[in-house]
Design a protein around this motif. Structure first.
Motif, PDB file in Angstrom:
ATOM      1  N   LEU A  85     -53.578 -13.534 -24.218  1.00 15.09           N
ATOM      2  CA  LEU A  85     -55.029 -13.723 -24.170  1.00 15.09           C
ATOM      3  C   LEU A  85     -55.455 -14.622 -23.015  1.00 15.09           C
ATOM      4  O   LEU A  85     -56.342 -14.272 -22.232  1.00 15.09           O
ATOM      5  N   ILE A  86     -54.814 -15.806 -22.910  1.00 17.50           N
ATOM      6  CA  ILE A  86     -55.202 -16.752 -21.858  1.00 17.50           C
ATOM      7  C   ILE A  86     -54.921 -16.192 -20.468  1.00 17.50           C
ATOM      8  O   ILE A  86     -55.801 -16.240 -19.584  1.00 17.50           O
ATOM      9  N   PRO A  87     -53.708 -15.633 -20.203  1.00 17.83           N
ATOM     10  CA  PRO A  87     -53.492 -15.028 -18.879  1.00 17.83           C
ATOM     11  C   PRO A  87     -54.509 -13.932 -18.552  1.00 17.83           C
ATOM     12  O   PRO A  87     -54.972 -13.837 -17.406  1.00 17.83           O
ATOM     13  N   LEU A  88     -54.868 -13.110 -19.533  1.00 16.39           N
ATOM     14  CA  LEU A  88     -55.855 -12.046 -19.303  1.00 16.39           C
ATOM     15  C   LEU A  88     -57.224 -12.630 -18.980  1.00 16.39           C
ATOM     16  O   LEU A  88     -57.932 -12.119 -18.095  1.00 16.39           O
ATOM     17  N   CYS A  89     -57.598 -13.694 -19.675  1.00 15.02           N
ATOM     18  CA  CYS A  89     -58.885 -14.346 -19.409  1.00 15.02           C
ATOM     19  C   CYS A  89     -58.919 -14.936 -18.000  1.00 15.02           C
ATOM     20  O   CYS A  89     -59.929 -14.846 -17.298  1.00 15.02           O
ATOM     21  N   ILE A  90     -57.785 -15.529 -17.591  1.00 13.05           N
ATOM     22  CA  ILE A  90     -57.715 -16.100 -16.238  1.00 13.05           C
ATOM     23  C   ILE A  90     -57.838 -15.007 -15.181  1.00 13.05           C
ATOM     24  O   ILE A  90     -58.561 -15.159 -14.189  1.00 13.05           O
ATOM     25  N   ILE A  91     -57.140 -13.890 -15.402  1.00 10.24           N
ATOM     26  CA  ILE A  91     -57.216 -12.760 -14.457  1.00 10.24           C
ATOM     27  C   ILE A  91     -58.634 -12.224 -14.391  1.00 10.24           C
ATOM     28  O   ILE A  91     -59.158 -11.941 -13.301  1.00 10.24           O
ATOM     29  N   ALA A  92     -59.289 -12.104 -15.551  1.00 15.61           N
ATOM     30  CA  ALA A  92     -60.673 -11.614 -15.589  1.00 15.61           C
ATOM     31  C   ALA A  92     -61.601 -12.567 -14.849  1.00 15.61           C
ATOM     32  O   ALA A  92     -62.506 -12.141 -14.118  1.00 15.61           O
ATOM     33  N   LEU A  93     -61.376 -13.873 -15.033  1.00 12.37           N
ATOM     34  CA  LEU A  93     -62.199 -14.877 -14.366  1.00 12.37           C
ATOM     35  C   LEU A  93     -62.020 -14.799 -12.854  1.00 12.37           C
ATOM     36  O   LEU A  93     -63.002 -14.885 -12.090  1.00 12.37           O
ATOM     37  N   ILE A  94     -60.769 -14.626 -12.418  1.00  7.31           N
ATOM     38  CA  ILE A  94     -60.503 -14.503 -10.978  1.00  7.31           C
ATOM     39  C   ILE A  94     -61.257 -13.298 -10.407  1.00  7.31           C
ATOM     40  O   ILE A  94     -61.846 -13.366  -9.315  1.00  7.31           O
ATOM     41  N   TYR A  95     -61.254 -12.201 -11.145  1.00  7.26           N
ATOM     42  CA  TYR A  95     -61.943 -10.993 -10.676  1.00  7.26           C
ATOM     43  C   TYR A  95     -63.446 -11.239 -10.575  1.00  7.26           C
ATOM     44  O   TYR A  95     -64.077 -10.878  -9.560  1.00  7.26           O
ATOM     45  N   VAL A  96     -64.028 -11.857 -11.598  1.00  8.37           N
ATOM     46  CA  VAL A  96     -65.476 -12.117 -11.598  1.00  8.37           C
ATOM     47  C   VAL A  96     -65.853 -13.012 -10.425  1.00  8.37           C
ATOM     48  O   VAL A  96     -66.843 -12.764  -9.726  1.00  8.37           O
ATOM     49  N   ILE A  97     -65.059 -14.050 -10.214  1.00  7.20           N
ATOM     50  CA  ILE A  97     -65.343 -14.976  -9.112  1.00  7.20           C
ATOM     51  C   ILE A  97     -65.257 -14.272  -7.765  1.00  7.20           C
ATOM     52  O   ILE A  97     -66.071 -14.509  -6.865  1.00  7.20           O
ATOM     53  N   SER A  98     -64.276 -13.364  -7.629  1.00 11.25           N
ATOM     54  CA  SER A  98     -64.067 -12.678  -6.339  1.00 11.25           C
ATOM     55  C   SER A  98     -65.192 -11.715  -5.992  1.00 11.25           C
ATOM     56  O   SER A  98     -65.320 -11.309  -4.832  1.00 11.25           O
TER      57      SER A  98
END
Length: 595
Positions: free
Chosen positions: A6-19
């Motif tokens: 869950l946490i790794p997926l949330c971090i990846i999603a956050l990176i995508y949104v920021i990019s």
């Protein structure tokens, strides 16, 4: 299975949104760099610690005013209220500071934290990225040195460099994309606007665990025109509310005193926030008057720093007279529920990086373990703790045949009050030794761990002694009962002797060790003499063979109990002796240098 990712997926999603947004990329990168800088800064100051900060903390906080002053100055220098707060909570939970002293330090840390807002506001108008990279390069070069102090300097320089670089990125992000990142769109008038931005500041601070990072965003947004003056002040107030999260998290692994201190911090910040919200217009007016007096124009970002200092200073002035009363209130009303399972009172993983503090905390915890063992052994022998601690003649107590109404269950007691502490001691000792390479400290921690092992072994032997102890000491065979009562008396006298050594602050460690070794020798002699004596009793038919076998085993168990308990306290006394020798060595070397 899903929770694991869950946490790794949330971090990846956050990176995508920021990019997907240049504005978010710039501000988020700045925030990440700034937080990394704060971590490096904290690590740098820890490298210089060496017990200095800990010793200063325990000797410079004997009054409420001194406590507040220390908290303010320490936080202003280290630019980390989190570090000072965590240290204070750890020290209070380890009984190195009183609750009142800890409250003063943590209140002062809030005021000292406002120094960071002045720094951020001051550098926001400068091209600080030009200073950042040279500082980082210098820090990295220092970090390649072998000396711990040089690495500390390197971490501090890296921390300052990344701090400046992070502020620069956040500032440029707001300046370049103020249309995209525009907090002024959500501006509301009156109390609703104040509450909205106080909540926003609190939420951001609680998430990133750094009021400095939130203040950088607020000041940059105000400077770029993306946040109104009133909203910026409200959000700044919110950082104090969100900042309590660090202390709350740190207190979760501490005892009740650590939790009381975290509650005091919450009360301080929430009470001041409520006061400022109610009188928000008046605080703005005072802030503007002060700004005019010191020559700050209406668009100056330094007004944000002034406001941050203003409400924290008001909070300190209002709370200073009631710190001791607050400590008494928390002691009285914030209590720990009595539970059958004991918990470590002094050791927790927030202090493993501080060897001096860890050594004191671990010593307290080993004594805590011994206190539980003392209770168990006293009751298993048929005495109360008060009997043994008193000056009454042990033989007179024996004549009264005082036994607990119910036999103590050693196995259950061991699981609930011995094993849990022993495990905590082993875990803490292992962790703290991993954080220091000083062989002197490692040896002392090993001695304390060894002491706890001796205590556990004494309990195991008491469990073997217990089954026949009460029955035979109350036997109608007076000779048999007298033998068992002699064992009870000898062990009770040993416990009394150990208590006197522990509580006598004037006894020298070397003298204590000599006394304890004499006790071990005496029990060893009793063990040797018992074989001949019991054979004599058997030959005279004073006792039967089964009773003789049980008595022989009982003498052996009592000898082991005495040996293990004495060895435990000897190990602790050796740590005191080594500490004294280290101090004398330093003093002697100082005298030689002077000569």
């Amino acid at each position: 299975m899903f929770q694991r990712y869950l946490i790794p997926l949330c971090i990846i999603a956050l990176i995508y949104v920021i990019s997907t947004s240049d504005a978010l990329t710039s501000v988020s990168a700045g925030l990440a760099i700034l937080l990394f800088g704060m971590l490096s800064l904290g690590n740098g100051f820890r490298a210089f610690n060496g017990g200095f900060l800990e010793n200063l903390l325990t000797t410079s906080t004997n009054t409420a005013l001194k406590s507040v002053t220390f908290g303010t100055i320490a936080t202003a220098i280290m630019q980390s209220s989190s570090l000072v707060s965590v240290l204070s909570i750890s020290f209070v939970s380890a009984s190195l500071l009183s609750l009142g002293q800890g409250i003063g330090v943590i209140f002062g840390a809030n005021l000292g934290n406002s120094a960071g807002s002045w720094l951020i506001a001051g550098v926001s108008g400068m091209k600080i990225s030009a200073f950042a990279l040279p500082l980082i390069v210098g820090g990295v070069l220092f970090n390649f040195q072998n000396a711990k102090s040089a690495k500390g300097v390197g971490q501090i320089l890296i921390g300052i460099g990344f701090f400046f670089l992070g502020v620069s990125y956040i500032k440029e992000g707001f300046e370049a994309y103020k249309e995209v990142i525009d907090f002024s769109k959500y501006s509301l008038e009156g109390i609703r606007g104040v509450l909205l931005f106080v909540g926003l500041g609190a939420l951001m601070t609680a998430i990133v665990q750094s009021s400095h990072a939130t203040l950088t965003i607020i000041i940059s947004a105000f400077a770029a025109g993306s946040m109104t003056y009133e909203n910026a002040l409200a959000a700044t107030l919110g950082t104090s509310i969100g900042g309590v999260m660090t202390a709350i998290i740190a207190s979760l692994s501490t005892n009740i005193d650590g939790k009381r201190l975290a509650i005091a911090n919450c009360l301080f910040n929430f009470a001041i926030a409520a006061l400022v919200i109610v009188g928000f217009e008046y605080f703005i007016w005072v802030n503007n008057m002060l700004a005019m007096l010191i020559g700050l124009d209406e668009h100056s970002v330094l007004r944000i720093a002034l406001f941050h200092t203003l409400f924290n200073l008001v909070g300190i002035l209002l709370s200073l007279p009631i710190i001791d009363k607050l400590a008494l209130f928390l002691d009285k009303y914030i209590t720990q529920k009595d539970g059958q399972i004991d918990k470590p009172l002094y050791v927790n993983n927030t202090i493993v990086e501080y060897p001096d503090t860890s050594l004191i905390a671990l010593t307290h915890e080993v004594y805590h373990l011994y206190a539980n063992a003392f209770e168990l052994i006293a009751h298993a022998l048929g005495f109360s703790r008060a009997d043994i601690k008193s000056k009454a003649d042990i033989n007179e107590i024996l004549k009264a045949r005082i036994w607990a109404e119910e036999d103590i269950d050693i196995e259950i007691f061991y699981i609930k009050k011995i094993k849990v502490l022993f495990n905590a001691i082993l875990d803490f000792s292992t962790n703290v030794q991993a954080h220091t390479q000083d062989t002197a400290y490692i040896h002392k921690f090993s001695l304390l761990t060894l002491a706890s092992r001796h205590i556990v072994e004494a309990i195991k032997n008491m469990e073997l002694l217990q089954p026949n102890l009460k029955k035979n000491s109350l036997s109608t065979n007076e000779i048999l009962s007298s033998q068992y009562n002699a064992l009870r008396a000898n062990l009770a006298l040993l416990l009394r002797s150990i208590e006197e050594i522990i509580n006598n602050t004037n006894i020298h460690p070397q003298e204590a060790i000599i006394k304890l070794k004499a006790q071990k020798k005496a029990f060893k002699q009793i063990d040797k003499d018992s074989i001949v004596h019991i054979e004599s009793l058997l030959s005279k038919k004073d006792i039967g063979v089964p009773s003789g076998t049980s008595l022989l085993n009982a003498v052996g168990f009592s000898h082991n109990i005495a040996k293990e308990l004495a060895s435990a306290i000897i190990s602790i006394q050796k740590t005191y002796l080594e500490e004294e020798e280290a101090i004398n060595t330093i003093s002697d070397s100082g005298s030689i240098d002077e000569e």
